[in-house]
Design a protein around this motif. Sequence first.
Motif, PDB file in Angstrom:
ATOM      1  N   LEU A 150      -5.806  -7.320   6.300  1.00  0.00           N
ATOM      2  CA  LEU A 150      -6.994  -8.172   6.003  1.00  0.00           C
ATOM      3  C   LEU A 150      -7.939  -8.350   7.124  1.00  0.00           C
ATOM      4  O   LEU A 150      -9.118  -8.489   6.997  1.00  0.00           O
ATOM      5  CB  LEU A 150      -6.661  -9.243   5.457  1.00  0.00           C
ATOM      6  N   ASP A 151      -7.499  -8.320   8.358  1.00  0.00           N
ATOM      7  CA  ASP A 151      -8.146  -8.612   9.700  1.00  0.00           C
ATOM      8  C   ASP A 151      -8.647  -7.288  10.007  1.00  0.00           C
ATOM      9  O   ASP A 151      -9.577  -7.226  11.059  1.00  0.00           O
ATOM     10  CB  ASP A 151      -7.253  -9.163  10.776  1.00  0.00           C
ATOM     11  N   MET A 152      -8.599  -6.110   9.560  1.00  0.00           N
ATOM     12  CA  MET A 152      -9.311  -4.976   9.934  1.00  0.00           C
ATOM     13  C   MET A 152     -10.627  -4.888   9.372  1.00  0.00           C
ATOM     14  O   MET A 152     -11.155  -5.755   8.512  1.00  0.00           O
ATOM     15  CB  MET A 152      -8.351  -3.904   9.176  1.00  0.00           C
ATOM     16  N   LYS A 153     -11.563  -3.764   9.715  1.00  0.00           N
ATOM     17  CA  LYS A 153     -12.917  -3.740   9.276  1.00  0.00           C
ATOM     18  C   LYS A 153     -13.063  -3.613   8.237  1.00  0.00           C
ATOM     19  O   LYS A 153     -12.436  -2.968   7.318  1.00  0.00           O
ATOM     20  CB  LYS A 153     -13.419  -2.424  10.127  1.00  0.00           C
ATOM     21  N   PRO A 154     -13.980  -4.586   7.289  1.00  0.00           N
ATOM     22  CA  PRO A 154     -14.260  -4.235   6.000  1.00  0.00           C
ATOM     23  C   PRO A 154     -14.523  -3.089   5.696  1.00  0.00           C
ATOM     24  O   PRO A 154     -15.245  -2.209   6.476  1.00  0.00           O
ATOM     25  CB  PRO A 154     -15.560  -5.298   5.797  1.00  0.00           C
ATOM     26  N   GLY A 155     -13.965  -2.487   4.649  1.00  0.00           N
ATOM     27  CA  GLY A 155     -14.132  -0.911   4.222  1.00  0.00           C
ATOM     28  C   GLY A 155     -13.309  -0.030   4.488  1.00  0.00           C
ATOM     29  O   GLY A 155     -12.900   0.676   3.917  1.00  0.00           O
ATOM     30  N   THR A 156     -12.127  -0.454   5.306  1.00  0.00           N
ATOM     31  CA  THR A 156     -10.960   0.324   5.789  1.00  0.00           C
ATOM     32  C   THR A 156     -10.211   0.418   4.568  1.00  0.00           C
ATOM     33  O   THR A 156     -10.023  -0.417   3.764  1.00  0.00           O
ATOM     34  CB  THR A 156     -10.241  -0.566   6.825  1.00  0.00           C
ATOM     35  N   ARG A 157      -9.938   1.786   4.190  1.00  0.00           N
ATOM     36  CA  ARG A 157      -9.098   1.957   2.968  1.00  0.00           C
ATOM     37  C   ARG A 157      -7.626   2.098   3.465  1.00  0.00           C
ATOM     38  O   ARG A 157      -7.214   2.752   4.493  1.00  0.00           O
ATOM     39  CB  ARG A 157      -9.267   3.435   2.387  1.00  0.00           C
ATOM     40  N   ILE A 158      -6.734   1.380   2.691  1.00  0.00           N
ATOM     41  CA  ILE A 158      -5.414   1.405   2.603  1.00  0.00           C
ATOM     42  C   ILE A 158      -4.855   2.227   1.329  1.00  0.00           C
ATOM     43  O   ILE A 158      -5.053   1.669   0.366  1.00  0.00           O
ATOM     44  CB  ILE A 158      -4.864  -0.020   2.655  1.00  0.00           C
ATOM     45  N   VAL A 159      -4.062   3.286   1.635  1.00  0.00           N
ATOM     46  CA  VAL A 159      -3.201   4.118   0.761  1.00  0.00           C
ATOM     47  C   VAL A 159      -1.829   3.661   0.444  1.00  0.00           C
ATOM     48  O   VAL A 159      -1.440   4.113   1.753  1.00  0.00           O
ATOM     49  CB  VAL A 159      -3.813   5.549   0.479  1.00  0.00           C
ATOM     50  N   SER A 160      -1.085   3.503  -0.503  1.00  0.00           N
ATOM     51  CA  SER A 160       0.266   3.266  -0.295  1.00  0.00           C
ATOM     52  C   SER A 160       1.059   4.114  -1.233  1.00  0.00           C
ATOM     53  O   SER A 160       0.742   3.878  -2.692  1.00  0.00           O
ATOM     54  CB  SER A 160       0.509   1.718  -0.290  1.00  0.00           C
ATOM     55  N   ASN A 161       1.784   4.784  -0.974  1.00  0.00           N
ATOM     56  CA  ASN A 161       2.959   5.208  -1.925  1.00  0.00           C
ATOM     57  C   ASN A 161       3.595   4.258  -2.535  1.00  0.00           C
ATOM     58  O   ASN A 161       4.372   3.798  -1.993  1.00  0.00           O
ATOM     59  CB  ASN A 161       3.551   6.629  -1.364  1.00  0.00           C
ATOM     60  N   SER A 162       3.652   4.266  -4.056  1.00  0.00           N
ATOM     61  CA  SER A 162       4.583   3.464  -4.840  1.00  0.00           C
ATOM     62  C   SER A 162       4.462   1.880  -4.841  1.00  0.00           C
ATOM     63  O   SER A 162       4.656   1.241  -5.536  1.00  0.00           O
ATOM     64  CB  SER A 162       5.989   3.840  -4.536  1.00  0.00           C
TER      65      SER A 162
END
Length: 279
Positions: A150-162
Motif C-alpha cells: 500500500l506504500d508503493m506508487k499509486p497505480g502499481t498493479r498487484i497480481v496474486s494467484n489464488s
Amino acid sequence: MISRPVLNRCLVAALLCLSTAAPAQTPPKGAYEPQVGQHGKDVIWVPTPQALVDRMLGLGKVTPQDVLVDLGSGDGRTVITAAKRGTQALGIEYNPDMVELSRRNAEKAGVTGKAEFKRADLFETDFSHATVVTMFLLPDINIRLRPKILDMKPGTRIVSNSFTMGEWKWDDSVGASAEEGCTSYCTAYLWIVPAKVAGNWTTPQGTLQIEQEFQMFSGTLTVNGRPSKLINTKLGGDRISFSAGGATYTGRVNGDRIEGSVKSGATTSPWSASRAPKS
Ligand SMILES: C[S@@+](CC[C@H](N)C(=O)[O-])C[C@H]1O[C@@H](n2cnc3c(N)ncnc32)[C@H](O)[C@@H]1O
C-alpha cells in the motif's frame, strides 16, 4: 510432526500443506529437478500453471514499459514469460537451487537480458521500484506484505494467484480453464495500489473531507458552510473522481495535491485541491 503454522496453512491451502508435511527427495547434484510440494522458506513450491501465468500478465496489463517483480519466483516461469513480452522482470527466490534453475531456464528462453533472479528473502527485499508485482504465496503472507504494497506508487498493479488480501477487495480477477491445461490454482486477482486521499483538502469551492478504506472513499464537500455528500466516488491508482453538489470532479492525486477539472452543467473548468502535509 506438523508444526502449528503449517497446520494453520492447511486450512487455506490443503494441497500445499500436504506436500509440506512430506518434503520431496533431493535430486542428484547437477541434475536439479524441483519437486512440486518441495519445502520453501515460507511457502512450498507449487508452480502456477502456464495458462494462468499468461492470464496474470494480461490481467496486470503488463507492457515492455513495466518493471515486474515476482515474489517467490520458483522456477522463474512468470519472470521469463514477462521477459519474453519485453518487460524487465526480476524474481526473488529464497531457494538457491531454484534461482540457478531459473537462470538456466531464462538462458534457454533467450531472455537473460530481461529476466533477472535474486536469491533473497522476499520479506527482506526492497521491491518498491516494481510497477507490477506478481505472487503465488499464502493469505497470511499477502496480509503481511500489504502495508508495504500500500506504500508503493499509486497505480502499481498487484497480481496474486489464488490468494487474496483480506479486507482489501480485489479490483479484478481472471481464470484459466482445464481446456487450457489449468486444473488447480486457476484464478488470479488484481489490486491497483490506490493513492492516499484521506484527510482535509482545501479547494477553491470549499473544504473537502475524505475518509478512505483501500480504494474506497467517502466524505463531504462543504461550500459556503453547506456540506454535500460525495457520491459516485472512484479511485483507480492516482485517478480520483466524485460528484458533489451537482458537479462532477475528476483529477490526479500527486501527494498532497489534486489537479483536474470540475464539470457543472455544460461548463468544465480547472480544479485543484491541496492537503496540509502531515507534520
Ligand atoms: C507457490 S511457489 C510459486 C512459484 C512461482 N511464483 C509461480 O507462481 O510459479 C512459492 C515460491 O516461493 C518461494 N519462497 C517461499 N518463501 C520465500 C521467501 N521468504 N522469500 C523468497 N522466496 C520464498 C518458494 O521457494 C517457492 O518457490
